[in-house]
Every structure is written in structure tokens, then in C-alpha cells.
Design a protein around this motif. Structure first.
Motif, PDB file in Angstrom:
ATOM      1  N   CYS A  18       0.925  -1.099   0.028  1.00  0.00           N
ATOM      2  CA  CYS A  18       0.029  -0.206   0.122  1.00  0.00           C
ATOM      3  C   CYS A  18       0.720   1.316   0.027  1.00  0.00           C
ATOM      4  O   CYS A  18       2.031   1.126   0.376  1.00  0.00           O
ATOM      5  N   SER A  20       0.323   3.825   1.861  1.00  0.00           N
ATOM      6  CA  SER A  20       0.525   4.051   3.476  1.00  0.00           C
ATOM      7  C   SER A  20      -0.290   3.071   4.097  1.00  0.00           C
ATOM      8  O   SER A  20      -1.449   2.541   3.610  1.00  0.00           O
ATOM      9  N   LYS A  21      -0.105   2.972   5.553  1.00  0.00           N
ATOM     10  CA  LYS A  21      -0.968   2.123   6.059  1.00  0.00           C
ATOM     11  C   LYS A  21      -1.830   2.917   6.986  1.00  0.00           C
ATOM     12  O   LYS A  21      -1.939   3.919   7.667  1.00  0.00           O
ATOM     13  N   CYS A  22      -3.349   2.601   6.612  1.00  0.00           N
ATOM     14  CA  CYS A  22      -4.327   2.919   7.406  1.00  0.00           C
ATOM     15  C   CYS A  22      -4.518   2.408   8.892  1.00  0.00           C
ATOM     16  O   CYS A  22      -4.378   1.498   9.092  1.00  0.00           O
ATOM     17  N   TYR A  24      -6.595   1.674  10.908  1.00  0.00           N
ATOM     18  CA  TYR A  24      -7.666   0.770  11.321  1.00  0.00           C
ATOM     19  C   TYR A  24      -7.171  -0.671  10.978  1.00  0.00           C
ATOM     20  O   TYR A  24      -7.894  -1.637  11.398  1.00  0.00           O
ATOM     21  N   CYS A  25      -6.485  -0.762  10.021  1.00  0.00           N
ATOM     22  CA  CYS A  25      -6.432  -1.930   9.027  1.00  0.00           C
ATOM     23  C   CYS A  25      -5.163  -2.918   9.751  1.00  0.00           C
ATOM     24  O   CYS A  25      -4.203  -2.543  10.019  1.00  0.00           O
ATOM     25  N   SER A  29      -0.409  -5.608   4.758  1.00  0.00           N
ATOM     26  CA  SER A  29      -0.158  -4.914   3.799  1.00  0.00           C
ATOM     27  C   SER A  29       1.163  -4.310   4.272  1.00  0.00           C
ATOM     28  O   SER A  29       1.107  -3.832   5.438  1.00  0.00           O
ATOM     29  N   GLY A  68      -5.696  -7.225  -1.514  1.00  0.00           N
ATOM     30  CA  GLY A  68      -4.780  -6.625  -0.684  1.00  0.00           C
ATOM     31  C   GLY A  68      -4.747  -6.152   0.554  1.00  0.00           C
ATOM     32  O   GLY A  68      -5.503  -6.550   1.150  1.00  0.00           O
ATOM     33  N   GLY A  69      -3.866  -5.304   0.789  1.00  0.00           N
ATOM     34  CA  GLY A  69      -2.992  -4.410   0.253  1.00  0.00           C
ATOM     35  C   GLY A  69      -3.913  -3.558  -0.977  1.00  0.00           C
ATOM     36  O   GLY A  69      -4.924  -3.840  -0.508  1.00  0.00           O
ATOM     37  N   THR A  70      -3.197  -3.386  -1.738  1.00  0.00           N
ATOM     38  CA  THR A  70      -3.707  -2.481  -2.685  1.00  0.00           C
ATOM     39  C   THR A  70      -3.445  -2.930  -4.336  1.00  0.00           C
ATOM     40  O   THR A  70      -2.488  -2.538  -4.849  1.00  0.00           O
ATOM     41  N   ASN A 103      -7.864   1.140  -4.813  1.00  0.00           N
ATOM     42  CA  ASN A 103      -8.111   2.326  -3.951  1.00  0.00           C
ATOM     43  C   ASN A 103      -8.622   3.405  -4.648  1.00  0.00           C
ATOM     44  O   ASN A 103      -8.112   3.657  -5.990  1.00  0.00           O
ATOM     45  N   ARG A 140      -6.990   8.006   5.028  1.00  0.00           N
ATOM     46  CA  ARG A 140      -7.046   7.777   3.752  1.00  0.00           C
ATOM     47  C   ARG A 140      -6.362   8.806   2.716  1.00  0.00           C
ATOM     48  O   ARG A 140      -6.447   9.988   3.302  1.00  0.00           O
TER      49      ARG A 140
HETATM   50  S1  SF4 Z   1      -5.160  -2.408   2.635  1.00  0.00           S
HETATM   51 FE1  SF4 Z   1      -6.440  -0.956   2.198  1.00  0.00          FE
HETATM   52  S2  SF4 Z   1      -7.151  -0.382   4.426  1.00  0.00           S
HETATM   53 FE2  SF4 Z   1      -5.485  -1.774   4.716  1.00  0.00          FE
HETATM   54  S3  SF4 Z   1      -3.601  -0.307   4.597  1.00  0.00           S
HETATM   55 FE3  SF4 Z   1      -3.748  -0.666   2.571  1.00  0.00          FE
HETATM   56  S4  SF4 Z   1      -5.114   1.104   1.906  1.00  0.00           S
HETATM   57 FE4  SF4 Z   1      -5.496   0.901   4.051  1.00  0.00          FE
END
Ligand code: SF4
Ligand SMILES: C[S@@+](CC[C@H](N)C(=O)[O-])C[C@H]1O[C@@H](n2cnc3c(N)ncnc32)[C@H](O)[C@@H]1O
Length: 385
Positions: A18, A20-22, A24-25, A29, A68-70, A103, A140
């Protein structure tokens, strides 16, 4: 019967990176500043597909899911090369569903034509919220406008699209969610995934939550938000077919149905899980999670598998319940009996029916009711005990 029918077989491909790392996630990733050597990953994905196909040869692939991930950060050529490898080692059904998680940024939307040319025919976008303040809080990298533009671009290019929202957020009211959901339904195509925010261990949100700085809606409000979600989606023609998933009838995500109907699927890429039928035995597989370690493992062994367990009858029956009771269609008790080697406990079913948590349909299926869904884990645990 077309080649796409028959026993479904899904292939899940995990792209673990990804931008960046969100906060909550807790998905597998990772952020890599140094760039990613995609051709090297293509070789590793190809090797793992070949090794998996050796274990479960002769399958007809009905669904493929890039998660993913993205995955929308992959080059379209990378997606195409992985699809080519799947096609070389298995038969691909003519009506195969190929989903890619994206995304919703403009950069990623600019690749959508390339993904479609590579064979992707369904896109699932992580919109998460239509409120810019909330998107910021969720970490985000896109605005609501950008997300809605990406949805519109996706709908122009792909026949099948979906997007995700997260609700049950701190400070969210029923009226606020109603307005946001109605806006989402107006922009949605055939499918929406609507997840209640969960606090995952070891995430920044977990620390904020533990420190009292992030307060989730209480159970009553959570329940009101859930009821509203079910009602509004059904009224808009997208009834829930699974706890968090809503679709026009016939537009359900066929790949996720493979999981929930306890079908067979291969997991390819770092940290991917599979359920394979090898010599009549159902096996649970998982691969090395850390991308670079997975890469090195595949380069030396031709696969990244670190878990490969035969499942006992009880384990299979429990998994079948856990997955199948998420679905509005529920489960076939006969299949449970075949997996477990014994039927479900009729007294427990009667008690849960008495509490209004489950019901038996006219064709004999067992399903969880609207009152049962908020306590689904307890219902499953009771039936499985
Ligand atoms: S998988 Fe999606 S929700 Fe999780 S860190 Fe990556 S972009 Fe954010
Ligand atoms: C693999 S993730 C995301 C795909 C993509 N990277 C994105 O973020 O748009 C799939 C979905 O899970 C949901 N999700 C992730 N973590 C969550 C959490 N803690 N609570 C609720 N939903 C979550 C999000 O809606 C997300 O879009």
C-alpha cells in the motif's frame, strides 16, 4: 451446462503493498519506500501458481480475486502476466469473474483501462466514507470527490463494480449514516460492501480505543445503524446476501461466495490462505506473510506455503457453519451432517429458534435471522459445540 458452471474453484491472489498504512487496518499490507520489483514478483507468483496447480490439477477456475493491500498499485502488465500463468496451469471458465480491489485515487483510476485489457472484469473500490473529515481520520489518501470520480470511471469501464464503506464510526449518528448511505446507493452499481468498524489488535486505532480517545457507537446504536443499513439497501434493490455485503440478485461476488459456501480455492502470494481438496482430503493452506521472505521462499522452493494442514471432520464442519451462516441463504444441514459425520443438534436449533436467532426455511435450510446476526459468533459457537 457451460464450462463456467459445475464445481466452483477460486484463485485468490494477494498483493501486499500500500502507499500508506491506514490506522484501522490489520490486513497483510506493507509500505515500501524503495519501490517494488514487479517482474521479480511476477516470476514468484507464476512459480507458486505452477506449484499449486501441480497439487490440484485439472480444475476449472470460475473466479479470480486480486486482493490486498492495494492491487490497483500493480502495473496492468503484472496483472496480465499473473492471469496468463493461471490460464497456463488450469482451465479458465469462459464466464470467469476476475475482481481487482482498488483504492479510489485518480492515479489508480487512470490504470483501469489497462486492468480491463488485462482481463479484469469486476472492480471493488475502497471508498470507506463520503465525508472528507472522516476520510482524514481514517488515514485515507483520497477525498470523497476523488472517490466518487473513481467510482464513475470504474462504472464506465467495468460492467461489474462494487465499493466499500465503513460505518459504526466514532461519533456517527443514525441520521448522518442515513444521508451518507443514500448518497452511496445513488452512486452504486450492482454491489456494495458495508463494514462496521472493528478495532483490530495492534493497530493505531486499538491504542486510541484503549486510551479512551476513540469511542465506538454502543451496542444499541450499532444495532440501529445495522438495521438502517439492511432496510435502505433492500429498499434500493440491493438486499444483504451476507452480513456486510449487498447486491442486486444475481450480482453477488461469486468469488466470496466460494468462501462462504465452503468451496475450494487456492491462495497465491504473501499471506494468502487456501482450502484445497488433495486426494479427497480438505486441506487448509497459508503462505509466508512477509513479502520479501515469501519471495525468497518461493525462489528457493517454488512455493511460499508455511501451513498445510489436513482438516478433521469437526474442523471442516465448524468452518462450514462459520462461513455459511454469514449468508442470507444460510446452510444445508445435510451438508453439515456429511462433513461432521453427525447431524446438527436439534435441541440447540429449537432453542435458538425459540430465541428468534435462527429459522428453518421451507426447503429445509437453516439461516440466521436479523435478530441473530448481531450475535452471529455466539450462534455459531452454540451450534458447533
Ligand atoms: S489494505 Fe487498504 S485499508 Fe489496509 S492499509 Fe492498505 S489501503 Fe489501507
Ligand atoms: C483489503 S481491504 C482494502 C482494499 C483497499 N486497499 C482499500 O483500502 O481500499 C478491504 C476492506 O476491508 C475494510 N476494512 C479494513 N479494515 C477494517 C476495519 N478495521 N473495520 C471495518 N472494515 C475494515 C475496508 O472497507 C476495506 O475496503
Amino acid at each position: 451446462m457451460s464450462a463456467g458452471e459445475g464445481t466452483p474453484f477460486g484463485v485468490y491472489v494477494h498483493w501486499p503493498f500500500c502507499l500508506s498504512k491506514c490506522p484501522y487496518c490489520d490486513f497483510n499490507s506493507h509500505v515500501r519506500q524503495a519501490g517494488i520489483d514487479e517482474p521479480r514478483y511476477v516470476n514468484a507468483f507464476t512459480a507458486e501458481i505452477a506449484a499449486t496447480a501441480q497439487r490440484v490439477p485439472g480444475r476449472t477456475v470460475s473466479t479470480i480475486f486480486f486482493g490486498g493491500g492495494t492491487p490497483s498499485l500493480m502495473r496492468p502488465e503484472t496483472v496480465g502476466a499473473i492471469l496468463d500463468a493461471i490460464g497456463r496451469h488450469w482451465t479458465v471458465a469462459p464466464d470467469v469473474e476476475i475482481t481487482l480491489e482498488a483504492n479510489p485515487t485518480s492515479v489508480e483510476a487512470s490504470r483501469f483501462h489497462g486492468f480491463r485489457a488485462a482481463g479484469v472484469n469486476r472492480v471493488s473500490l475502497g471508498v470507506q466514507s463520503l465525508d472528507d473529515g472522516v476520510l482524514k481520520q481514517l488515514g485515507r489518501l483520497h477525498t470523497a470527490r476523488e472517490a466518487l470520480d473513481a467510482v464513475a470511471v470504474a462504472r464506465d469501464i467495468f460492467a461489474r463494480t462494487s465499493f466499500d464503506l465503513i460505518y459504526g464510526r466514532p461519533g456517527q449518528s443514525v441520521a448522518g449514516w442515513r444521508a451518507e448511505l443514500l448518497q452511496a446507493l445513488a452512486k452504486a452499481g450492482e454491489h456494495l460492501s458495508l463494514y462496521q468498524l472493528t478495532i483490530e489488535p495492534d493497530t493505531p486505532f486499538a491504542a486510541l480505543h484503549a486510551g479512551g480517545k476513540l469511542v465506538l457507537p454502543d451496542d444499541d446504536l450499532g444495532r440501529d445503524l445495522y438495521d438502517l443499513t439492511l432496510d435502505q439497501c433492500a429498499a434500493a434493490g440491493l438486499p444483504a446476501y451476507e452480513v456486510s455485503n449487498h447486491a442486486r440478485p444475481g450480482a453477488e461476488c461469486r468469488h466470496n461466495l466460494v468462501y462462504w459456501r465452503y468451496g475450494e480455492y487456492a491462495g497465491i502470494g504473501p499471506g494468502a490462505h487456501g482450502r484445497l481438496l488433495v486426494d479427497g482430503t480438505r486441506r487448509a493452506t497459508a503462505t509466508e506473510k512477509r513479502p520479501e521472505a515469501w519471495l525468497m521462499r518461493v525462489e528457493s522452493l517454488s512455493h511460499g506455503v508455511t501451513v498445510d494442514d489436513a482438516l478433521s471432520r469437526d474442523e471442516q464442519a465448524d468452518e462450514f457453519l462459520l462461513m455459511g451462516l454469514r449468508l442470507a441463504e444460510g446452510i444445508d444441514p445435510q451438508r453439515y451432517a456429511e462433513l461432521a459425520g453427525r447431524p446438527l443438534d436439534l435441541e440447540r436449533i429449537a432453542a435458538l429458534t425459540g430465541h428468534g436467532f435462527v429459522e428453518t426455511t421451507t426447503d429445509g435450510r437453516l439461516r440466521v435471522t436479523r435478530s441473530g446476526f448481531p450475535v452471529l459468533d455466539a450462534v455459531v459457537a452454540d451450534l458447533a459445540a
